[in-house]
Design an enzyme around this catalytic site. Sequence first.
Site, PDB file in Angstrom:
ATOM      1  N   ASP A   1       4.266   4.336 -10.015  1.00 16.98           N
ATOM      2  CA  ASP A   1       4.735   3.917  -8.694  1.00 16.98           C
ATOM      3  C   ASP A   1       5.692   4.996  -8.204  1.00 16.98           C
ATOM      4  O   ASP A   1       6.100   5.886  -8.956  1.00 16.98           O
ATOM      5  CB  ASP A   1       5.428   2.540  -8.813  1.00 16.98           C
ATOM      6  CG  ASP A   1       5.900   1.972  -7.477  1.00 16.98           C
ATOM      7  OD1 ASP A   1       5.415   2.431  -6.416  1.00 16.98           O
ATOM      8  OD2 ASP A   1       6.757   1.065  -7.483  1.00 16.98           O
TER       9      ASP A   1
ATOM     10  N   HIS B   1       7.709  -7.919  -7.931  1.00 16.21           N
ATOM     11  CA  HIS B   1       6.650  -7.916  -6.915  1.00 16.21           C
ATOM     12  C   HIS B   1       5.480  -8.737  -7.488  1.00 16.21           C
ATOM     13  O   HIS B   1       4.474  -8.174  -7.926  1.00 16.21           O
ATOM     14  CB  HIS B   1       6.246  -6.462  -6.653  1.00 16.21           C
ATOM     15  CG  HIS B   1       5.444  -6.237  -5.413  1.00 16.21           C
ATOM     16  ND1 HIS B   1       5.038  -7.249  -4.564  1.00 16.21           N
ATOM     17  CD2 HIS B   1       4.945  -5.085  -4.865  1.00 16.21           C
ATOM     18  CE1 HIS B   1       4.337  -6.733  -3.562  1.00 16.21           C
ATOM     19  NE2 HIS B   1       4.269  -5.430  -3.728  1.00 16.21           N
TER      20      HIS B   1
ATOM     21  N   ARG C   1       9.287 -10.510   2.453  1.00 13.30           N
ATOM     22  CA  ARG C   1       9.576  -9.238   1.770  1.00 13.30           C
ATOM     23  C   ARG C   1      11.022  -8.887   2.088  1.00 13.30           C
ATOM     24  O   ARG C   1      11.377  -8.667   3.252  1.00 13.30           O
ATOM     25  CB  ARG C   1       8.632  -8.137   2.254  1.00 13.30           C
ATOM     26  CG  ARG C   1       9.126  -6.758   1.881  1.00 13.30           C
ATOM     27  CD  ARG C   1       8.094  -5.688   2.066  1.00 13.30           C
ATOM     28  NE  ARG C   1       7.077  -5.785   1.035  1.00 13.30           N
ATOM     29  CZ  ARG C   1       6.170  -4.849   0.786  1.00 13.30           C
ATOM     30  NH1 ARG C   1       6.156  -3.741   1.509  1.00 13.30           N
ATOM     31  NH2 ARG C   1       5.276  -4.997  -0.169  1.00 13.30           N
TER      32      ARG C   1
ATOM     33  N   CYS D   1       0.446   0.895  -7.300  1.00 17.00           N
ATOM     34  CA  CYS D   1       0.501  -0.204  -6.318  1.00 17.00           C
ATOM     35  C   CYS D   1       0.328   0.315  -4.895  1.00 17.00           C
ATOM     36  O   CYS D   1      -0.004  -0.464  -4.006  1.00 17.00           O
ATOM     37  CB  CYS D   1       1.816  -0.953  -6.459  1.00 17.00           C
ATOM     38  SG  CYS D   1       3.263   0.085  -6.218  1.00 17.00           S
TER      39      CYS D   1
ATOM     40  N   ARG E   1      -5.290  -7.235  -3.939  1.00 12.88           N
ATOM     41  CA  ARG E   1      -4.130  -7.955  -3.388  1.00 12.88           C
ATOM     42  C   ARG E   1      -4.612  -9.159  -2.579  1.00 12.88           C
ATOM     43  O   ARG E   1      -4.074 -10.262  -2.685  1.00 12.88           O
ATOM     44  CB  ARG E   1      -3.294  -7.023  -2.485  1.00 12.88           C
ATOM     45  CG  ARG E   1      -2.512  -5.945  -3.227  1.00 12.88           C
ATOM     46  CD  ARG E   1      -1.372  -6.547  -4.045  1.00 12.88           C
ATOM     47  NE  ARG E   1      -0.451  -7.325  -3.214  1.00 12.88           N
ATOM     48  CZ  ARG E   1       0.544  -6.815  -2.481  1.00 12.88           C
ATOM     49  NH1 ARG E   1       0.780  -5.519  -2.512  1.00 12.88           N
ATOM     50  NH2 ARG E   1       1.341  -7.581  -1.758  1.00 12.88           N
TER      51      ARG E   1
ATOM     52  N   GLN F   1       1.797  -8.318  -6.334  1.00 11.48           N
ATOM     53  CA  GLN F   1       1.242  -7.070  -6.854  1.00 11.48           C
ATOM     54  C   GLN F   1       0.809  -7.264  -8.308  1.00 11.48           C
ATOM     55  O   GLN F   1      -0.291  -6.866  -8.692  1.00 11.48           O
ATOM     56  CB  GLN F   1       2.303  -5.960  -6.759  1.00 11.48           C
ATOM     57  CG  GLN F   1       1.802  -4.606  -7.187  1.00 11.48           C
ATOM     58  CD  GLN F   1       0.734  -4.075  -6.238  1.00 11.48           C
ATOM     59  OE1 GLN F   1       0.955  -3.994  -5.044  1.00 11.48           O
ATOM     60  NE2 GLN F   1      -0.433  -3.725  -6.754  1.00 11.48           N
TER      61      GLN F   1
HETATM   62  N1   CP Z   1       1.778  -2.314  -2.721  1.00 14.10           N
HETATM   63  C1   CP Z   1       2.368  -2.830  -1.626  1.00 14.10           C
HETATM   64  O1   CP Z   1       3.073  -3.850  -1.671  1.00 14.10           O
HETATM   65  O2   CP Z   1       2.113  -2.143  -0.473  1.00 14.10           O
HETATM   66  P1   CP Z   1       2.823  -2.342   0.936  1.00 14.10           P
HETATM   67  O3   CP Z   1       4.261  -1.924   0.766  1.00 14.10           O
HETATM   68  O4   CP Z   1       2.079  -1.484   1.888  1.00 14.10           O
HETATM   69  O5   CP Z   1       2.742  -3.803   1.317  1.00 14.10           O
HETATM   70  N1  NVA Z   2       8.640   0.087  -5.849  1.00 10.65           N
HETATM   71  C1  NVA Z   2       8.163   0.206  -4.492  1.00 10.65           C
HETATM   72  C2  NVA Z   2       6.923  -0.583  -4.301  1.00 10.65           C
HETATM   73  C3  NVA Z   2       6.322  -0.525  -2.936  1.00 10.65           C
HETATM   74  C4  NVA Z   2       5.125  -1.423  -2.769  1.00 10.65           C
HETATM   75  C5  NVA Z   2       9.255  -0.241  -3.541  1.00 10.65           C
HETATM   76  O1  NVA Z   2       9.945  -1.234  -3.816  1.00 10.65           O
HETATM   77  O2  NVA Z   2       9.438   0.419  -2.519  1.00 10.65           O
END
Ligand code: CP
Ligand code: NVA
Length: 308
Positions: free
Chosen positions: A224, A129, A102, A264, A292, A132
């Site tokens: 989101d 993502h 990530r 999400c 997920r 997701q």
């Molecule tokens: N939706 C998602 O990716 O959640 P987290 O940021 O908690 O991993």
């Molecule tokens: N758009 C958000 C998603 C988190 C899972 C971010 O990137 O923070």
Amino acid sequence: MKDFLAVADFSPEELQKLLDLAVELKNERQAGGNAPILQGKVLAMVFQKPSLRTRVSFDMAMRHLGGDAIYLSPAEIGLGKRESIADIARVLSGYVDVIMARVFAHEHVLGIAEWADVPVINGLSDYNHPCQALADALTIYERFNTLKDINVTYVGDGNNVAVSLMYISAKLGANFTIANPAGFDMSEDAIELGHEFAKESGSTITLLEDPHAAVQNAHVIYTDTWTSMGQEEEAKKREAVFPPYQVNAALVAEADPEVIVMHCLPAHRNHEITDEVADGPHSVLFPQAENRMHAQKAVLVHLLRDAK
Ligand code: CP
Ligand code: NVA
């Protein structure tokens, strides 16, 4: 394909296969437990940002399949700071069987994939993502038995989650509509790709500013956060612009009566989504979050077993 970095890299057939595998692994789990098909395999999870779902769902996916996962926190690795991305990727390749990362900049996960000998999974980047999106598609598929001709409406920021949802919708034949404020659009490149995928599947992409117009006939309303991780300094400005894009009961009432509401997570309750909607009869937020894990099992099995 060695890696799972973006929905755009996969054909509709490959995505459908992943969905079918996810359904199979979910059923197997619910019928008593998964076979240990990833026994002895270890996943390294590299995080530049916080996480609940991505971390725990990947860890549990590996455990259920007989493997293991190692969590590497943002402070530990210092991706590109303590050590170069190329070096980290090559070192981890000597220890583990698969890497999930990530990152802030999508180039960083591309860099890991370039230098790693083992498969690399994008656990969220500023571009998209994909894990997701696959879980989202699984959630829609379970509800409607298809994505073909399903109207998926995203209301809010044209961010990473919006882009991968557009890609997977367009690839699998769902009509994708987004309503976002001016200046918070998805990138032009992403929109162009989305149109290409929609053309191939015979679906549509509609770009709007008005959330009310966007939710007419929607089978899915998705939202989101207004401020993604890494954009914290813009939070005030965004809080001023986005309130008309809140997914609340009045907006949901304008959609198809059977509409499902998705997010999400993490949710900023009573900002982009009200408690009433998040906890209401249309919400699928928690089955979506659970998916997920099931979707990522399919990705892991595909990369570690089927794609070899
Ligand atoms: N939706 C998602 O990716 O959640 P987290 O940021 O908690 O991993
Ligand atoms: N758009 C958000 C998603 C988190 C899972 C971010 O990137 O923070």
